[in-house]
Design an enzyme around this catalytic site. Structure first.
Site, short mmCIF file in Angstrom:
data_model
loop_
_atom_site.label_atom_id
_atom_site.label_comp_id
_atom_site.label_asym_id
_atom_site.label_seq_id
_atom_site.Cartn_x
_atom_site.Cartn_y
_atom_site.Cartn_z
CB SER A 158 -0.91 -0.01 1.24
OG SER A 158 -1.71 1.14 1.27
N GLY A 159 0.60 2.15 -0.95
CA GLY A 159 1.37 3.39 -1.06
C GLY A 159 2.53 3.32 -2.00
CB THR A 163 -3.89 3.24 -7.90
OG1 THR A 163 -4.31 2.28 -6.93
CG2 THR A 163 -5.11 3.79 -8.61
CG ASN A 209 -1.52 4.71 0.08
OD1 ASN A 209 -1.37 5.93 -0.02
ND2 ASN A 209 -1.93 3.97 -0.92
CB SER A 212 -4.56 1.82 1.06
OG SER A 212 -4.36 0.45 0.86
CB SER A 213 -6.70 -0.23 -3.89
OG SER A 213 -6.51 0.88 -4.72
N GLY A 437 -0.20 -5.97 -2.38
CA GLY A 437 1.05 -6.70 -2.18
C GLY A 437 1.05 -7.47 -0.88
CD GLU A 439 -2.07 -5.66 3.30
OE1 GLU A 439 -2.76 -6.16 4.21
OE2 GLU A 439 -2.47 -4.73 2.57
#
Length: 1506
Positions: A158-159, A163, A209, A212-213, A437, A439
């Site tokens: 995330s971050g 995207t 992030n 974050s998605s 990704g 985690e």
């Protein structure tokens, strides 16, 4: 990763560090297995030799584009390469075909412009700098060429920028295959514009992030057979539903909740919302606002995005009603009811939120309360209602909120897909996977478990792809290889998803038993997997378990595993919302079938596993491409590179696994020339004796005793550790060489010191002797100087006394004589001034009286003559209706025109004289006023003197002070004179005012007369127009008479004498001075024998004549006197046929059609050059000949006798001296060729079409030359590789033979086109513009390639390009007339190459670069060159870090301007000339003496061409 590395003293190594992960240093001591390293930070480290890695000291400071080119492929080498590139804003790096993207956390708009997309279009992967555009282009090209669907997998934590990378891929694919839809926006636009909607409902702030998605996304872009986008679809995976009800600090819930709370007041009131801190689902975290996100603006942006993807306003309101209902549901709290294990809403606040939620969902409030607090159990015999305790009711509430949000998100995705539209007939697709990704947090729950399962699946797919690419590389190089073993994670996948017995299967089993808890589930896991090597139980943990993933160990907490795995819809919730009066809410919960009602439970884990299986099935049918996104720091700030964090992400992203796979085979690959350049010193004799690079490499490796290596077609493949061994031996050779060099240098320095001391002693002796000699000589000089000074001093004193006496006498004489001369001069000036004043005044009065009389007489005459002329004009108009009186009327009108013209000129001269007289009169009045003022001042001065004299008298004789009789009289006299002067001044002022009034009146009268004169001029123009129309009627009548006479001759049986044809009536010329040239042509035409076509109509004859003309000129009929015969012939024919004056004709259309068909072959430069010359010459003739209506008015001021041939010749004779020159005759002849014609609309349109064809043919010739040079320029930007052995064998022949061939080919292309243009006599201005734009194209291509390719920014490459530019400069000097300013167009590449070949760049300051070396280049361009530069010849450094820092600061200041960040040049394809430029390059006299087409001269219809 590097085996058998034995460091020695002086070796550069990498040592593991707790803070920096890896730190470089130098080995200072070796004690067996223990070594001591001096780090660059200054500290000493003692470690084992097996735990260090070798460092490549020759690696470029700016890193390499592809990390497979690293000499040592290991963790510290990869980390250092990424760090070096990140420092210079190079955020993209390849590892083979894998793209690594490091998030810069700043705007870099110059990397993503449309011009950059054009650069990557069609470029091979690795040819230009790493970029997502290159990956997207490779996928698109492979899909088109191989007919195989592609997929691009974008991963990262995330971050990391997943995207944004996905958006860039979508942009490029839309650029390559985009097309407009039939209605509204195109498919690719809808896909791009759906991102804001999905981000609003699927993104949230996490610890790492702000955006974050929280779901996975796979975008399928579908293409048709032509490679155009035909449809798309979006697939989503594992939305994090638990976040709706549970948010940990400092994270946030989904963005849409905060957007809705920040909506406009009317929306907030409609949904009965308040601040976010008042809602339980939002206030669990203290983070309610973000600095980088404005929730109010995002709300409006989301609304607009919904409209774009086809969501109506009613549906939007329904969507946000559901979102608001979820917030209100979260504030419903429960307390114990009256019955056992029952619950009711806690207080009034809970009842309010329950009621509001029911209103927003359009359902019954009581039914909603019952569905939350009760359960209905249906048995075979009866229905049982079971109450729920407060805790169970809260869980029921949260379950309803989660399922509502999940159904809402799925509806949005389906709506977006239906809006975009899918192509069922699509042949290929390119899938872009944007997925979370790996985690690993302090607390890892079911979401992390599913996310890491996804990454395990994708890592297995990734490993297989990397293994496949590795084997393909070996096959490509044709080396012997065996199967490479690599670590497979299949055992982890079996541990998680094996059926039965996997973790997911055990979790589903536990969820189906009502009494199962997370502790019983954990115990089941401990018993089942106690002997599994990938599964462990943490110490002091009752329900946690640890899985050893490929990226590291992760400990999961099972407390919420069972709840989060359950994906069942409670029957009461389903029935309630299905019966909602809101159709939107009811559609989210369609009625369930009987089977689904009986099986309420479904597993999220199992469903997610099935989604993964379907995703991998799609990926296995496509050719994958990988982008690994890296987040450089957790602060989300630019310029910070955290080594440990990035290393962990590289491991999680599988990059290190890919490196391990490479190291299992041959991790080090070097091209033959690079290998020989680096290790040639180990065996110099091999370079001299061998001419074949592969053979030389093989012998070199055999001599040093290496085994296990492979020699490919273009590269040397080394096993792990062999590169370090070669470097160690190379270091030893260099160390011995250094000792020899030191010994030689020390002996040289000692010898130099001795010689210096000996020379110094000799010099000291000579200096001392010289000093003594100079001392003796100085004494002698002083004695002689003293005598000379005494003599000169006495002489000076005597001369000074005489000079002073002489000057005094001369000054007295000059003063006396000057005073006498001044008095005399003043007297003469006064006398002369008085005479002049009297003369001017008398002359002015006389002229004023004369002009008044003259003006009145002329005005009366003009008025009377105008009246007579108008009467005559009316008579002429009446008489003009009769054909017989036309000729006499014409003569009278011409006389009247001449008389009126003369009168107008006379009126203008009178007006000019009046204006000059007024100016003189005002000047005289002004001078008189100045004289009076001067007299006043003199009087005041006399008065002042008298007063001063009176004061002096009063001071001398104070006794008579009281008797002021004489002084009083004098004062009265002076006062009276002063009054008189004042009266004169006032009278003069009055006269001046009157004069000004008269001047204004006169000006007004003159303006009125000027207006009358202009009206008269317009009437004259009208008269001339009438005359021309009358002449046309006469000509038409004469032509009809001739046709009738010829028909009569043909019809009568009596033969006429062909030798004496009937004479055509002679028509007077327009100015009455002679016969018109057209009448001569007509006589010549009728003097020929009568053609058989004479009986045909005039229209048929004209069509035949036009056909004959087109048949003649459509081919190349050559040139005459350097001018195209075709253009001259066409012009003469159009002029004779009077096409320019015709209101309607198709001749112009046929000529344009002929020119268009003639230039269909775009590749024949000779043919294009011929027609370019012909059309430009014809355009020049039209430009000089055609006159519009506006120009006729201005021409009427000149004498009208300038239209016929003899009239113009007579005018030229009258204007020239008696002994006239040949220039006047030439000018008259030129005017006879080009005649001014009053153009109508078809002629003007034809002129515009000709101009367009000139521009088109110019562009075609220019583009042909560019196309020819573009392939050569790609070979000229980079010097060919030459190995060290080759250089030794060829005797330094670099840049002499093969490199010069490409530049010579460019010169040959320029010369070939120049010869073609000269043979076809193309105008010089067009030739210069062609070469100017071509050289600009060369400048753009070379300069952009230099900035985009790191291998081009080298010292040797700069020398290579500089030598080629010298060849171009020599060509420009030789063809200076035709090249023009073309050499100046290469200023960018010249300055860039000049900077590359400068030595000692580290000593140059930024001001010197910006002002002296590269003044034309921008900061971004200079920065790009400085960071990409590396010296492959002398291994020198680039500019200093201070210069780099200053340029980076300047770029940061200019970062707000998007254009300022662009460092690439744009090619100019505009048309750089105008019609005026073509006209100025030719002259009318150039067309004198041109012979028409010989083929037409034989045709009787074209006799007028003789």
């Amino acid at each position: 990763m590097v085996a058998n590395f034995n460091p020695s003293v002086g070796s550069s190594v990498w040592v593991e560090d707790r803070d920096e992960a890896w730190i470089d240093g130098e080995v200072v001591e070796v004690n067996g297995e223990d070594i001591k390293v001096l780090c660059t930070s200054g500290k000493h480290v003692v470690t084992k030799a097996s735990s260090v890695y070798p460092k490549d000291t020759e690696a470029p400071g700016s890193g390499v584009d592809d990390m497979t080119r690293l000499a040592y492929l290991h963790e510290p080498g990869v980390l250092q390469n990424l760090h070096s590139r990140y420092d210079i804003n190079e955020i993209y790096t390849y590892t083979g075909s894998i793209l690594i993207a490091v998030n810069p956390f700043r705007r870099l708009p110059h990397l993503y412009s449309s011009h950059m997309m054009a650069q990557y279009k069609g470029a091979a992967l690795g040819e230009l700098s790493p970029h997502p555009f290159a990956v997207a282009d490779a996928a698109y090209r492979q899909m088109i060429n191989d007919g195989v669907s592609q997929s691009i997998l974008v991963s990262g934590e995330s971050g990391a920028g997943k995207t944004e990378s996905t958006k860039l891929l979508m942009r490029y694919l839309a650029y390559m295959g985009g097309r407009a839809a039939a209605e509204g926006r195109s498919v690719e636009q809808k896909v791009l514009e759906s991102n804001p909607v999905l981000e609003a409902f699927g993104n949230a702030k996490t610890v790492r992030n702000n955006n974050s998605s929280r779901f996975g996304k796979f975008v399928e872009i579908q293409f048709d057979e032509k490679g155009r986008i035909s449809g798309a679809a979006i697939r989503t995976y594992l939305l994090e539903r638990s976040r709706v009800c549970q948010v940990s600090d400092p994270e946030r819930n989904y963005h849409c909740f905060y957007m809705l709370c920040a909506a406009p007041k009317e929306d907030v009131q409609k949904f009965k919302l308040a601040e976010p801190k008042t809602y339980h689902y939002l206030n669990q975290s203290k983070c309610l606002e973000l600095d980088s996100i404005n929730d109010a603006e995002e709300y409006h942006a989301t609304r607009r995005a919904m409209e774009v993807v086809g969501i109506s306003t009613e549906e939007q309101d329904a969507i946000f009603s559901v979102v608001a209902a979820i917030l209100h549901l979260g504030n419903v709290e429960f307390a114990k009811g009256t019955e056992i294990d029952s619950s009711v809403p806690k207080d009034e606040k809970s009842l309010f939120h329950l009621k509001t939620a029911a209103e927003l969902l359009s359902c019954d409030e009581k039914a909603l309360e019952d569905s939350l607090c009760q359960r209905i159990m249906v048995t075979r015999d009866e229905t049982i209602t079971k109450t729920l305790d407060p805790e169970a009711a809260t869980l029921s509430r949260d379950a309803l909120a989660k399922v509502m949000y999940s159904r809402l998100f799925d509806w949005l995705v389906d709506k977006i897909n239906s809006s975009i539209g899918q192509d069922a007939d699509s042949k290929y697709l390119i899938g872009v996977l944007d997925i979370y990704g790996f985690e690993s947090f302090k607390t890892n729950s079911f979401e992390q478990f599913c996310i890491n399962l996804t990454n395990e699946k994708l890592q297995q797919h990734f490993n297989q792809h990397v293994f496949k690419m590795e084997q393909e590389e070996y096959k490509k190089e044709e080396i012997n290889w065996s199967y490479i073993e690599f670590v497979d994670n299949q055992d982890i996948l079996d541990l998680i998803e094996k059926k039965p017995g996997g973790i997911i299967a055990l979790l589903d089993e536990a969820c189906m038993f009502p009494r199962s808890t997370h502790e019983t589930f954990a115990q089941k896991l401990y018993q089942t997997f106690k002997n599994h090597k990938r599964f462990t139980k943490p110490k002091l943990a009752r329900s946690d378990f640890t899985i050893c993933h490929y990226a590291g160990d992760v400990t999961y907490q099972t407390e919420l595993f069972l709840d989060k795995n359950k994906d069942y819809v409670i029957a009461e919730h389903q029935a309630l919302l299905n019966s909602s009066s809101c159709s939107f809410v009811a559609s989210l919960f369609p009625p369930m079938s009987d089977d689904s009602k009986q099986s309420k439970f479904s597993s999220i884990g199992t469903r997610f596993k099935q989604q993964l299986v379907s995703l991998l099935e799609i990926l296995n049918t496509t050719e994958p491409h990988y982008i690994r996104c890296i987040k450089p720091n957790n602060l989300l700030k630019p310029g910070i590179f955290e080594n440990e964090n990035i290393l962990q992400q590289l491991r999680c992203g599988g990059v290190m696994e890919a490196i391990r796979i490479s190291c299992a085979g041959y991790p080090t690959r070097k091209h033959f020339d690079e290998f020989l350049d680096r290790f040639g010193i180990l065996a110099p004799e091999v370079l001299v004796k061998n001419s074949d690079d592969p053979a030389a490499c093989k012998k070199l490796l055999a001599k040093v005793g290496l085994e296990g290596y492979q020699i490919g077609k273009t590269k040397v493949f080394l096993r792990a550790g062999q590169m370090a061994d070669l470097d160690t031996r190379r270091t030893e050779v260099l160390g011995r060489s250094a000792s020899i060099i030191q010994r030689k240098v020390r002996s040289y320095l000692a010898k130099k010191t001795f010689i210096l001391l000996r020379n110094s002693a000799k010099q000291i002796q000579s200096v001392c002797r010289g000093y003594l000699a100079r001392s003796v000589y100085e004494g002698m000089r002083r004695e002689a100087a003293a005598l000379k000074i005494q003599r000169d001093l006495r002489m000076f004193l005597a001369r000074k006394a005489y000079t002073e006496l002489f000057s005094a006498a001369v000054s007295v004489q000059a003063g006396m004589r000057g005073m006498v001369a001044c008095n005399e001069l003043c007297l003469r000036r006064q006398t002369k001034a008085a005479i002049i004043i009297q003369t001017r005044c008398r002359g002015y009065l006389a002229r004023l009286h004369y002009r008044k009389l003259k003006k009145a007489a002329i005005t009366t005459q003009c008025a009377w003559r105008s009246k007579i002329a108008r009467g005559e004009l009316r008579k002429l108009k009446m008489a003009a209706r009769e054909t017989g009186a036309l000729q006499a009327a014409k003569n009278k009108l011409e006389k009247q025109v001449e008389e009126l013209t003369w009168r107008l000129q006379l009126e203008k001269r009178i007006r000019t004289d009046l204006e000059e007289a007024k100016k003189q009169e005002s000047a005289k009045a002004q001078s008189s006023l100045e004289d009076l003022e001067l007299r006043c001042k003199e009087t005041e001065a006399l008065l002042t003197k008298e007063r001063e004299a009176a004061k002096k008298v009063a001071e001398i004789a104070p006794i008579i002070k009281e008797v002021p009789v004489v002084d009083q009289g004098l004062m009265e006299k002076i006062t009276s004179e002063n009054e008189k002067l004042k009266g004169m001044v006032s009278s003069l002022e009055m006269r001046i005012d009157e004069t000004e009034k008269k001047l204004q009146e006169t000006t007004k009268i003159s303006q009125d007369r000027l207006k009358q004169a202009l009206d008269a001029e317009s009437k004259l123009v009208m008269l001339k127009t009438v005359m021309q129309r009358l002449e046309e009627k006469i000509l038409d009548m004469e032509a009809e008479k001739k046709v009738m006479r010829q028909q009569t001759i043909l019809s009568t049986p009596v033969r006429t004498n062909l030798g004496h044809p009937p004479t055509a009536p002679i028509k007077n010329s327009e100015n009455g001075l002679g016969t018109n040239l057209e009448s001569e042509f007509n006589e010549a035409e009728f003097a020929t024998p009568i053609d058989v076509n004479a009986g045909k109509s005039a229209a048929e004859r004209q069509i035949m004549d036009v056909d004959a003309l087109i048949d003649c000129v459509k081919d190349n009929i050559g040139f005459s006197n350097g001018k195209p015969v075709a253009a001259f012939t066409i012009y003469k024919c159009l002029l004779h046929w009077k096409c320019f004056e015709s209101e309607k004709t198709n001749v112009f259309d046929r000529l344009i059609q002929m020119i268009g068909s003639a230039i269909e072959n775009e590749d024949d430069n000779s043919h294009l050059a011929y027609w370019l010359t012909s059309t430009s010459a014809l355009l020049f003739l039209l430009e000089k000949s055609l006159k519009t209506g506006g120009s006729g008015a201005t021409q009427s001021k000149k004498p009208p006798a300038s239209t016929s041939l003899f009239g113009r010749m007579a005018m030229s004779f009258r204007s020239s001296p008696a002994s006239g020159t040949l220039a006047a005759a030439a000018e008259a002849a030129a005017l006879a060729v080009i005649r001014p014609v009053e153009a109508k609309y078809p002629a003007l349109l034809f002129k515009q079409q000709l101009a367009a064809y000139v521009e088109k043919m110019f562009g075609m010739v220019r583009d042909n030359l560019k196309k020819e040079l573009s392939t050569l320029l790609s070979l000229c930007i980079q010097a060919p590789r030459t190995s060290k052995g080759g250089m030794l064998r060829s005797g330094r022949s670099f840049g002499k033979d093969s490199p010069a061939i490409h530049w010579q080919s460019i010169i040959d292309g320029l010369n070939a086109l120049l010869v073609t243009l000269k043979e076809n006599h193309v105008p010089l201005v067009l030739v210069q513009k062609i070469y100017s734009q071509t050289f600009s194209f060369i400048n753009v291509q070379l300069f952009n390639s230099l900035l985009l390719r790191k291998e081009c920014c080298t010292f040797s490459n700069g020398e290579f390009v500089k030598s080629g530019l010298a060849e171009l400069e020599l060509w420009c000097c030789q063809a200076k007339e035709y090249a023009g300013p073309s050499w100046e167009e290469l200023k960018h590449i010249r300055q860039a190459v000049g900077f590359l070949v400068i030595h000692q760049k580290y000593r140059i300051s930024y001001d010197e670069i910006a002002n002296d070396l590269c003044p034309v280049l921008s900061v971004q361009q200079v920065y790009r060159i400085c960071t990409l530069y590396w010296d492959d010849s002398y291994n020198t450094r680039s500019v200093s870090q201070e210069v780099i820092s200053s340029m980076r600061a300047l770029m940061t200041e200019e970062s707000n301007d998007a254009d300022s960040d662009s460092f690439l040049l744009d090619d100019d394809s505009s048309i750089p000339f105008s019609i005026e430029d073509i006209s100025s390059s030719m002259q009318e006299k150039d067309f004198v003496g041109i012979k028409p087409a010989e083929e037409l001269l034989e045709n009787p219809a074209f006799v007028f061409l003789h």
